[in-house]
Design a protein around this motif. Structure first.
Motif, short mmCIF file in Angstrom:
data_model
loop_
_atom_site.label_atom_id
_atom_site.label_comp_id
_atom_site.label_asym_id
_atom_site.label_seq_id
_atom_site.Cartn_x
_atom_site.Cartn_y
_atom_site.Cartn_z
N ASP A 16 -107.99 -32.11 13.28
CA ASP A 16 -107.65 -33.55 13.29
C ASP A 16 -107.89 -34.24 11.94
O ASP A 16 -108.10 -35.44 11.89
CB ASP A 16 -108.45 -34.33 14.35
CG ASP A 16 -108.28 -33.79 15.75
OD1 ASP A 16 -107.17 -33.33 16.05
OD2 ASP A 16 -109.26 -33.82 16.51
N PHE A 17 -107.94 -33.46 10.89
CA PHE A 17 -108.18 -34.10 9.59
C PHE A 17 -106.91 -34.79 9.13
O PHE A 17 -105.83 -34.21 9.15
CB PHE A 17 -108.61 -33.04 8.57
CG PHE A 17 -109.01 -33.63 7.25
CD1 PHE A 17 -110.28 -34.15 7.07
CD2 PHE A 17 -108.11 -33.69 6.19
CE1 PHE A 17 -110.66 -34.72 5.87
CE2 PHE A 17 -108.49 -34.25 4.97
CZ PHE A 17 -109.77 -34.77 4.81
N VAL A 18 -107.02 -36.05 8.73
CA VAL A 18 -105.83 -36.73 8.26
C VAL A 18 -105.84 -36.84 6.74
O VAL A 18 -106.88 -37.08 6.13
CB VAL A 18 -105.61 -38.12 8.91
CG1 VAL A 18 -105.52 -38.03 10.42
CG2 VAL A 18 -106.68 -39.12 8.50
N GLU A 19 -104.68 -36.62 6.16
CA GLU A 19 -104.57 -36.67 4.70
C GLU A 19 -103.62 -37.77 4.29
O GLU A 19 -102.44 -37.55 4.07
CB GLU A 19 -104.07 -35.33 4.17
CG GLU A 19 -105.16 -34.30 4.05
CD GLU A 19 -104.72 -33.09 3.23
OE1 GLU A 19 -104.07 -32.20 3.85
OE2 GLU A 19 -105.01 -33.04 2.03
N THR A 20 -104.14 -38.97 4.22
CA THR A 20 -103.33 -40.10 3.76
C THR A 20 -103.38 -40.12 2.24
O THR A 20 -104.10 -39.33 1.63
CB THR A 20 -103.92 -41.41 4.30
OG1 THR A 20 -105.29 -41.43 3.92
CG2 THR A 20 -103.81 -41.50 5.81
N LYS A 21 -102.66 -41.08 1.67
CA LYS A 21 -102.64 -41.21 0.21
C LYS A 21 -104.07 -41.41 -0.30
O LYS A 21 -104.48 -40.80 -1.29
CB LYS A 21 -101.76 -42.41 -0.16
CG LYS A 21 -101.47 -42.54 -1.61
CD LYS A 21 -100.57 -43.73 -1.88
CE LYS A 21 -100.57 -44.08 -3.36
NZ LYS A 21 -101.90 -44.46 -3.87
N TYR A 22 -104.83 -42.24 0.40
CA TYR A 22 -106.22 -42.54 0.02
C TYR A 22 -107.07 -41.27 -0.01
O TYR A 22 -107.79 -41.01 -0.96
CB TYR A 22 -106.78 -43.56 1.03
CG TYR A 22 -108.25 -43.86 0.91
CD1 TYR A 22 -108.71 -44.86 0.06
CD2 TYR A 22 -109.19 -43.15 1.66
CE1 TYR A 22 -110.06 -45.14 -0.05
CE2 TYR A 22 -110.55 -43.42 1.56
CZ TYR A 22 -110.98 -44.42 0.68
OH TYR A 22 -112.31 -44.68 0.58
N VAL A 23 -106.95 -40.46 1.05
CA VAL A 23 -107.75 -39.23 1.15
C VAL A 23 -107.31 -38.22 0.09
O VAL A 23 -108.15 -37.60 -0.58
CB VAL A 23 -107.62 -38.62 2.58
CG1 VAL A 23 -108.31 -37.28 2.67
CG2 VAL A 23 -108.17 -39.58 3.62
N LYS A 24 -106.01 -38.10 -0.09
CA LYS A 24 -105.48 -37.14 -1.09
C LYS A 24 -105.94 -37.51 -2.49
O LYS A 24 -106.30 -36.65 -3.29
CB LYS A 24 -103.95 -37.13 -1.06
CG LYS A 24 -103.40 -36.21 0.01
CD LYS A 24 -101.90 -36.07 -0.16
CE LYS A 24 -101.32 -35.46 1.09
NZ LYS A 24 -99.95 -35.90 1.34
N ASP A 25 -105.92 -38.81 -2.77
CA ASP A 25 -106.30 -39.28 -4.10
C ASP A 25 -107.76 -38.92 -4.41
O ASP A 25 -108.06 -38.35 -5.46
CB ASP A 25 -106.08 -40.80 -4.16
CG ASP A 25 -106.55 -41.37 -5.47
OD1 ASP A 25 -106.09 -40.87 -6.50
OD2 ASP A 25 -107.40 -42.29 -5.47
N ILE A 26 -108.66 -39.21 -3.46
CA ILE A 26 -110.08 -38.87 -3.70
C ILE A 26 -110.26 -37.36 -3.82
O ILE A 26 -110.98 -36.87 -4.68
CB ILE A 26 -110.98 -39.43 -2.57
CG1 ILE A 26 -110.88 -40.95 -2.53
CG2 ILE A 26 -112.44 -38.99 -2.74
CD1 ILE A 26 -111.59 -41.58 -1.37
N THR A 27 -109.58 -36.63 -2.93
CA THR A 27 -109.70 -35.16 -2.94
C THR A 27 -109.27 -34.60 -4.29
O THR A 27 -109.97 -33.77 -4.88
CB THR A 27 -108.81 -34.56 -1.82
OG1 THR A 27 -109.17 -35.17 -0.59
CG2 THR A 27 -108.97 -33.06 -1.71
#
Ligand SMILES: Nc1ncnc2c1ncn2[C@@H]1O[C@H](COP(=O)(O)OP(=O)(O)OP(=O)(O)O)[C@@H](O)[C@H]1O
Ligand SMILES: [Mg+2]
Length: 323
Positions: A16-27
């Motif tokens: 259930d991990f979601v990869e939004t723009k925000y999450v992708k950017d930090i990653t």
């Protein structure tokens, strides 16, 4: 060999991990710092996704993962290892099998702990809430991060007193800057050896996506819940700001009970008040709880009425389109 006392985790994607723009950017930013050879430190209040992000990044590195949770009681040997108990060596004289001769001797056994295992084999270390451990316990990390050398106590089964850190070793730290008993200010020297990324509560898109992914509610229902929580957070009137965990708890409860947040729904109001009043107050803080319940009431009325109107009008339009 890795001792059975050390749990090594497989680097696997989280459910259930979601990869939004925000999450992708930090990653991506964190991975680029790691690639440049620096440890990364996620710092933020509760519920800002520090632990989950650390695990996600570790899964991208694709090396086995060892996890440590900071603890007031920790000593360096909890991190590094030490001599634990005794190993019994039994010698059975097979030549005179009738006379069962056993010789037992007790040997103190050195056991590598998680930090040593990670440094030795080049694994990814997640040190969650590292500031909860006393600074003296964490001192061992200074030379690991800077000189890539680990000082080990002498008498470690005749091995060298230092260990060269495997080049694949990566460290990801998390900490919560909120002031509460048991948190030590992170040592300046240690902080100077890592790249700190300050995390805030999730952006709207991510908070909705997480609420949806964890509960399987529809997007429009997840939006109603997130709007209420963000309204309460922005009111600035809580002892503790509500987090995405509040969204998840409300959404999962609704899903299990088959309740919808739309329309004039007393059960929905009750669930929001119960969950949010307790999440944002200390135990026994009645005045604060009552104040939060009042704010939640206004927010529920505002959001589920306006939202359900748009849902209704949208479904009316759809019906009309089919006529
Ligand atoms: N990208 C994501 N996708 C899905 N769920 C997420 C994501 N990020 C965080 N979550 C969920 O949000 C909640 C809070 O995240 P997490 O536990 O990582 O926060 P934290 O900052 O470590 O909080 P604490 O300081 O209380 O330990 C958890 O339920 C987690 O599963
Ligand atoms: Mg955490």
């Amino acid at each position: 060999m890795i001792d059975e006392m050390t749990t090594v985790l497989e680097p696997s994607p989280l459910p259930d991990f979601v990869e939004t723009k925000y999450v992708k950017d930090i990653t991506n930013r964190a991975l680029s710092y790691i690639k440049a050879g620096f440890p990364v430190h996620f710092r933020g209040v509760s519920g800002t996704g520090k632990t989950t992000l650390a695990m996600h990044i570790a899964s991208k590195i694709e090396r086995p993962v060892v996890m440590i949770h900071g603890d007031e009681e920790f000593t360096t040997s909890d991190l590094v290892g030490g001599e634990y108990g005794y190993r019994i060596r039994k010698v059975v004289d097979r030549f005179i099998s009738r006379v069962l001769k056993t010789e037992e001797d007790m040997v103190k056994r050195w056991v590598d702990n998680r930090l040593t295992v990670a440094c030795k084999y080049g694994f990814t270390l997640i040190y969650d809430e590292f500031t909860r451990s006393r600074p003296e316990a964490n001192n061992i990390l200074l030379s690991i991060l800077q000189e890539k050398m680990m000082d080990l106590p002498v008498g470690r089964g005749g091995e060298e007193p230092y260990l060269r850190v495997d080049p694949n070793f990566t460290a990801i730290f998390t900490s919560n800057p909120e002031e509460y008993a048991g948190v030590h200010r992170s040592q300046d020297a240690l902080r100077d050896r890592m790249i700190t990324m300050d995390l805030d509560h999730f952006d709207y898109e991510t908070e909705v996506a997480i609420t949806q992914a964890k509960s399987k509610l529809s997007k429009s229902y997840a939006e109603i819940i997130v709007n209420i929580i963000r309204g309460l957070r922005e009111s600035g009137k809580c002892e503790f700001a509500p987090t995405v965990r509040g969204c998840i708890m409300i959404a999962k409860t609704l899903k299990v009970q088959g309740i919808t947040p739309a329309g004039n729904n007393g059960a929905f109001m009750q669930i929001c008040q119960d969950i949010l009043a307790s999440e944002t107050s200390r135990v026994g803080s009645k005045t604060n709880q009552n104040r939060v319940k009042e704010i939640v009431k206004e927010l529920v009325e505002k959001h589920n009425v306006s939202k359900s109107k748009t849902i209704e009008s949208r479904s009316k339009k759809t019906e009309e389109a089919y006529v």
